[in-house]
Design a protein around this motif. Structure first.
Motif, PDB file in Angstrom:
ATOM      1  N   HIS A   1      33.922  69.120  35.842  1.00  0.00           N
ATOM      2  CA  HIS A   1      33.162  69.574  34.678  1.00  0.00           C
ATOM      3  C   HIS A   1      31.905  68.728  34.538  1.00  0.00           C
ATOM      4  N   VAL A   2      30.986  69.209  33.726  1.00  0.00           N
ATOM      5  CA  VAL A   2      29.739  68.495  33.472  1.00  0.00           C
ATOM      6  C   VAL A   2      30.002  67.476  32.379  1.00  0.00           C
ATOM      7  N   ARG A   3      29.690  66.239  32.658  1.00  0.00           N
ATOM      8  CA  ARG A   3      29.815  65.197  31.637  1.00  0.00           C
ATOM      9  C   ARG A   3      28.569  65.180  30.775  1.00  0.00           C
ATOM     10  N   GLY A   4      28.732  64.836  29.531  1.00  0.00           N
ATOM     11  CA  GLY A   4      27.619  64.893  28.596  1.00  0.00           C
ATOM     12  C   GLY A   4      26.679  63.714  28.617  1.00  0.00           C
ATOM     13  N   ASP A   5      27.028  62.621  29.299  1.00  0.00           N
ATOM     14  CA  ASP A   5      26.219  61.412  29.257  1.00  0.00           C
ATOM     15  C   ASP A   5      25.474  61.206  30.571  1.00  0.00           C
ATOM     16  N   PRO A   6      24.166  61.523  30.606  1.00  0.00           N
ATOM     17  CA  PRO A   6      23.415  61.358  31.846  1.00  0.00           C
ATOM     18  C   PRO A   6      23.204  59.896  32.239  1.00  0.00           C
ATOM     19  N   CYS A   7      23.494  58.972  31.325  1.00  0.00           N
ATOM     20  CA  CYS A   7      23.328  57.549  31.623  1.00  0.00           C
ATOM     21  C   CYS A   7      24.631  56.893  32.083  1.00  0.00           C
ATOM     22  N   ALA A   8      25.711  57.643  32.147  1.00  0.00           N
ATOM     23  CA  ALA A   8      26.995  57.091  32.576  1.00  0.00           C
ATOM     24  C   ALA A   8      26.909  56.635  34.026  1.00  0.00           C
ATOM     25  N   GLU A   9      27.769  55.698  34.379  1.00  0.00           N
ATOM     26  CA  GLU A   9      27.759  55.147  35.729  1.00  0.00           C
ATOM     27  C   GLU A   9      28.100  56.202  36.774  1.00  0.00           C
ATOM     28  N   GLY A  10      28.987  57.128  36.447  1.00  0.00           N
ATOM     29  CA  GLY A  10      29.368  58.184  37.375  1.00  0.00           C
ATOM     30  C   GLY A  10      29.347  59.521  36.663  1.00  0.00           C
ATOM     31  N   GLY A  11      29.725  60.551  37.383  1.00  0.00           N
ATOM     32  CA  GLY A  11      29.874  61.853  36.764  1.00  0.00           C
ATOM     33  C   GLY A  11      28.622  62.715  36.710  1.00  0.00           C
ATOM     34  N   ARG A  12      27.602  62.354  37.457  1.00  0.00           N
ATOM     35  CA  ARG A  12      26.385  63.161  37.427  1.00  0.00           C
ATOM     36  C   ARG A  12      26.381  64.277  38.470  1.00  0.00           C
ATOM     37  N   GLY A  13      27.358  64.293  39.355  1.00  0.00           N
ATOM     38  CA  GLY A  13      27.389  65.311  40.405  1.00  0.00           C
ATOM     39  C   GLY A  13      27.441  66.725  39.863  1.00  0.00           C
ATOM     40  N   MET A  14      28.325  66.975  38.918  1.00  0.00           N
ATOM     41  CA  MET A  14      28.436  68.323  38.368  1.00  0.00           C
ATOM     42  C   MET A  14      27.242  68.653  37.476  1.00  0.00           C
ATOM     43  N   MET A  15      26.587  67.632  36.924  1.00  0.00           N
ATOM     44  CA  MET A  15      25.361  67.877  36.167  1.00  0.00           C
ATOM     45  C   MET A  15      24.277  68.409  37.109  1.00  0.00           C
ATOM     46  N   LEU A  16      24.215  67.864  38.320  1.00  0.00           N
ATOM     47  CA  LEU A  16      23.273  68.380  39.314  1.00  0.00           C
ATOM     48  C   LEU A  16      23.611  69.819  39.686  1.00  0.00           C
ATOM     49  N   VAL A  17      24.899  70.096  39.854  1.00  0.00           N
ATOM     50  CA  VAL A  17      25.314  71.463  40.166  1.00  0.00           C
ATOM     51  C   VAL A  17      24.880  72.400  39.041  1.00  0.00           C
ATOM     52  N   GLU A  18      25.088  71.983  37.812  1.00  0.00           N
ATOM     53  CA  GLU A  18      24.702  72.791  36.650  1.00  0.00           C
ATOM     54  C   GLU A  18      23.194  73.070  36.636  1.00  0.00           C
ATOM     55  N   ARG A  19      22.409  72.065  36.951  1.00  0.00           N
ATOM     56  CA  ARG A  19      20.947  72.196  36.842  1.00  0.00           C
ATOM     57  C   ARG A  19      20.294  72.890  38.027  1.00  0.00           C
ATOM     58  N   LEU A  20      20.823  72.683  39.225  1.00  0.00           N
ATOM     59  CA  LEU A  20      20.158  73.213  40.418  1.00  0.00           C
ATOM     60  C   LEU A  20      20.690  74.568  40.878  1.00  0.00           C
ATOM     61  N   SER A  21      21.891  74.916  40.459  1.00  0.00           N
ATOM     62  CA  SER A  21      22.452  76.185  40.918  1.00  0.00           C
ATOM     63  C   SER A  21      22.090  77.319  39.968  1.00  0.00           C
ATOM     64  N   HIS A  22      22.113  78.516  40.509  1.00  0.00           N
ATOM     65  CA  HIS A  22      21.918  79.718  39.705  1.00  0.00           C
ATOM     66  C   HIS A  22      23.171  79.971  38.870  1.00  0.00           C
ATOM     67  N   ARG A  23      24.318  79.859  39.509  1.00  0.00           N
ATOM     68  CA  ARG A  23      25.622  80.020  38.864  1.00  0.00           C
ATOM     69  C   ARG A  23      26.611  79.110  39.567  1.00  0.00           C
ATOM     70  N   TRP A  24      27.671  78.729  38.834  1.00  0.00           N
ATOM     71  CA  TRP A  24      28.754  77.961  39.447  1.00  0.00           C
ATOM     72  C   TRP A  24      29.987  78.120  38.588  1.00  0.00           C
ATOM     73  N   ASP A  25      31.144  77.822  39.163  1.00  0.00           N
ATOM     74  CA  ASP A  25      32.385  77.885  38.402  1.00  0.00           C
ATOM     75  C   ASP A  25      33.487  77.222  39.216  1.00  0.00           C
ATOM     76  N   VAL A  26      34.651  77.157  38.592  1.00  0.00           N
ATOM     77  CA  VAL A  26      35.841  76.586  39.210  1.00  0.00           C
ATOM     78  C   VAL A  26      36.953  77.615  39.086  1.00  0.00           C
TER      79      VAL A  26
END
Length: 133
Positions: free
Chosen positions: A88-113
């Motif tokens: 899932h997309v984590r809400g804190d862009p400054c967190a040490e980890g967890g930005r991978g799904m944020m990139l998926v959210e921003r760069l993809s047209h669509r995504w899901d699990v």
């Protein structure tokens, strides 16, 4: 329904080194001139890394990567053994980890699990415009 080309499917070991193999596979299948190459390569790296670090595939399992080019978008499936948490997309862009799904959210047209008894599939699509020379 869009018709396209299945470019390939590869099964990777559930180990961190598989992320670099996945990047090489994407570059090989899409080719250097593909307009979506950089975005797809980055997102595949992020999703495969998540699979080998956070899913049950890390326990001696595998991760399957499938790539299709559908003429104006690239569709990617990453299938792993599932696990206790869902990507899932984590809400804190400054967190040490967890930005991978944020990139998926921003760069993809669509995504899901998608999860079922066989495991989990994280899929995404990246739109592009092909330039004609």
């Amino acid at each position: 329904m869009r018709i396209g080309n299945l470019l390939g499917v590869i099964e990777l070991a559930g180990i961190p080194e598989s992320a670099s193999l996945a990047r090489e596979y994407v570059r090989d299948k899409l080719g250097d001139g593909h307009p979506a190459l950089d975005d797809v390569t980055l997102l595949v790296s992020e999703v495969v890394t998540n699979a080998v670090v956070h899913s049950d595939s890390r326990n001696g399992g595998t991760v399957t990567l499938a790539i299709a080019d559908r003429h104006d978008l690239v569709h990617v499936d990453v299938v792993d053994a599932g696990g206790d948490t869902v990507p899932h997309v984590r809400g804190d862009p400054c967190a040490e980890g967890g930005r991978g799904m944020m990139l998926v959210e921003r760069l993809s047209h669509r995504w899901d699990v998608h999860e079922d008894a066989a495991g989990r599939t994280v899929w995404f699509q990246v739109r592009y415009t092909r330039t004609h020379e």
